[in-house]
Design a protein around this motif. Structure first.
Motif, PDB file in Angstrom:
ATOM      1  N   VAL A  11       0.856  -1.186   0.000  1.00  5.39           N
ATOM      2  CA  VAL A  11       0.000   0.000   0.000  1.00  5.39           C
ATOM      3  C   VAL A  11       0.892   1.235   0.000  1.00  5.39           C
ATOM      4  CG1 VAL A  11      -1.796   1.274   1.226  1.00  5.39           C
ATOM      5  CG2 VAL A  11      -1.790  -1.227   1.281  1.00  5.39           C
ATOM      6  N   VAL A  12       0.493   2.246  -0.761  1.00 11.34           N
ATOM      7  CA  VAL A  12       1.223   3.517  -0.805  1.00 11.34           C
ATOM      8  C   VAL A  12       0.318   4.625  -0.287  1.00 11.34           C
ATOM      9  CG1 VAL A  12       2.379   5.222  -2.272  1.00 11.34           C
ATOM     10  CG2 VAL A  12       2.618   2.775  -2.774  1.00 11.34           C
ATOM     11  N   HIS A  13       0.831   5.388   0.670  1.00 15.93           N
ATOM     12  CA  HIS A  13       0.174   6.598   1.155  1.00 15.93           C
ATOM     13  C   HIS A  13       1.118   7.757   0.833  1.00 15.93           C
ATOM     14  CE1 HIS A  13      -2.591   3.978   3.265  1.00 15.93           C
ATOM     15  NE2 HIS A  13      -1.612   3.479   4.004  1.00 15.93           N
ATOM     16  N   VAL A  14       0.636   8.745   0.108  1.00 15.07           N
ATOM     17  CA  VAL A  14       1.497   9.836  -0.363  1.00 15.07           C
ATOM     18  C   VAL A  14       1.472  10.998   0.627  1.00 15.07           C
ATOM     19  CG1 VAL A  14       2.011  11.419  -2.260  1.00 15.07           C
ATOM     20  CG2 VAL A  14       1.014   9.160  -2.740  1.00 15.07           C
ATOM     21  N   LEU A  15       2.656  11.401   1.097  1.00 12.87           N
ATOM     22  CA  LEU A  15       2.759  12.509   2.049  1.00 12.87           C
ATOM     23  C   LEU A  15       2.436  13.843   1.377  1.00 12.87           C
ATOM     24  CD1 LEU A  15       6.113  11.592   3.850  1.00 12.87           C
ATOM     25  CD2 LEU A  15       3.785  10.963   4.516  1.00 12.87           C
ATOM     26  N   ASP A  16       1.870  14.739   2.139  1.00 13.78           N
ATOM     27  CA  ASP A  16       1.649  16.109   1.685  1.00 13.78           C
ATOM     28  C   ASP A  16       3.013  16.801   1.607  1.00 13.78           C
ATOM     29  OD1 ASP A  16       1.107  18.813   1.365  1.00 13.78           O
ATOM     30  OD2 ASP A  16      -0.535  18.846   2.816  1.00 13.78           O
ATOM     31  N   TYR A  17       3.474  17.056   0.389  1.00 13.16           N
ATOM     32  CA  TYR A  17       4.838  17.565   0.219  1.00 13.16           C
ATOM     33  C   TYR A  17       4.997  18.988   0.749  1.00 13.16           C
ATOM     34  CZ  TYR A  17       3.362  20.421  -3.803  1.00 13.16           C
ATOM     35  OH  TYR A  17       2.748  21.357  -4.598  1.00 13.16           O
ATOM     36  N   THR A  18       3.901  19.707   0.950  1.00 15.14           N
ATOM     37  CA  THR A  18       4.024  21.064   1.492  1.00 15.14           C
ATOM     38  C   THR A  18       4.347  21.048   2.977  1.00 15.14           C
ATOM     39  OG1 THR A  18       1.653  21.261   2.032  1.00 15.14           O
ATOM     40  CG2 THR A  18       2.329  21.892  -0.193  1.00 15.14           C
ATOM     41  N   VAL A  19       4.176  19.895   3.611  1.00 17.73           N
ATOM     42  CA  VAL A  19       4.457  19.749   5.042  1.00 17.73           C
ATOM     43  C   VAL A  19       5.572  18.748   5.296  1.00 17.73           C
ATOM     44  CG1 VAL A  19       3.476  19.166   7.300  1.00 17.73           C
ATOM     45  CG2 VAL A  19       2.038  20.281   5.566  1.00 17.73           C
TER      46      VAL A  19
END
Length: 254
Positions: free
Chosen positions: A227-235
């Protein structure tokens, strides 16, 4: 023009209008589906016909640099074959880490210290890339529904859960239940809004309240092996703490 001919022309016009409306509706629905996948705050679900690494390769705008780092780190086979959950940083996190010698970031620090700046990703020791990638990786296949609720303002009530990453370090992972506001804006329904996965890197287990939390921008992407969960790159930051990553890279250049 006869009544029969007029009726036939009217039917043709009506059919064209119906067809046009149908095409507009299909386009609108497909656009909404695509947009929702990226902006729904972490509720999107998508199965991917391939491995985790192949998924990253399929999204070069977001993960081209991350995929390169995986290969440089010696973890390519793991991302292809082993089962795990990946909280994926994005390429922007690497750009923020490295920066330039004129605009800040790691290269500015290296330049100031008289050390070789990074001109390509392979200028970083593979062990360093591997160490911090493993911090983003967790055993098993876990989607949003597998994690408990977390509320960072009342951790004693909704504390999420601590998990060991493959690097052996601890992150608290949980689902934020956002509040819902009535349509007239006069009332707030506690915890009745959309749900968003969040991960918090704990710096030191002896101080569990000292952490940095990162919301997930897209969750539950499901390749064959995980499973892949993508981080919020602005944070988010690569390794959840780019200062620590930078310090390791600087030390390796001395």
């Amino acid at each position: 023009m006869s009544i029969g001919q007029q009726r036939e022309d009217n039917m043709k016009t009506l059919k064209k209008m119906k067809l046009g409306f149908l095409l507009i509706l299909i386009f609108a629905l497909s656009s909404c589906a695509k947009d929702d996948y990226y902006v729904d705050g972490g509720l999107a679900q998508a199965e991917f016909d391939g491995s985790i690494l192949e998924y990253l390769d399929s999204k070069p705008r977001e993960f081209d640099t991350i995929a390169q780092i995986i290969r440089l780190s010696g973890l390519e086979s793991y991302f292809q074959n082993e089962e795990f959950t990946f909280f994926a940083p994005r390429d922007e996190d690497i750009k923020s880490l490295i920066g330039s010698y004129t605009n800040g970031g790691l290269n500015a620090d290296l330049y100031f210290l008289g050390l070789d700046t990074l001109k390509q990703l392979s200028d970083v020791d593979p062990e360093i890339w591997q160490k911090y990638l493993l911090r983003h990786m967790f055993t098993g296949k876990n989607v949003l529904a597998d994690y408990p609720q977390v509320d960072y303002s009342v951790m004693n009530l909704y504390g999420g859960q601590n998990y060991f990453s493959l690097s052996g370090e601890v992150c608290n992972i949980g689902v934020i239940f956002h509040d819902a506001v009535s349509s007239d804006g006069t009332s707030v329904l506690k915890y009745m809004g959309y749900r968003q996965l969040s991960i918090a890197y704990i710096y030191d287990l002896s101080s569990p309240d000292d952490f940095i939390s990162v919301p997930i921008s897209s969750s539950d992407i499901q390749p064959h092996n995980g499973v892949v969960h993508v981080l919020d790159y602005t944070v988010g930051q690569f390794g959840f703490n780019q200062g620590e990553v930078g310090a390791d890279i600087i030390e390796s250049k001395r």
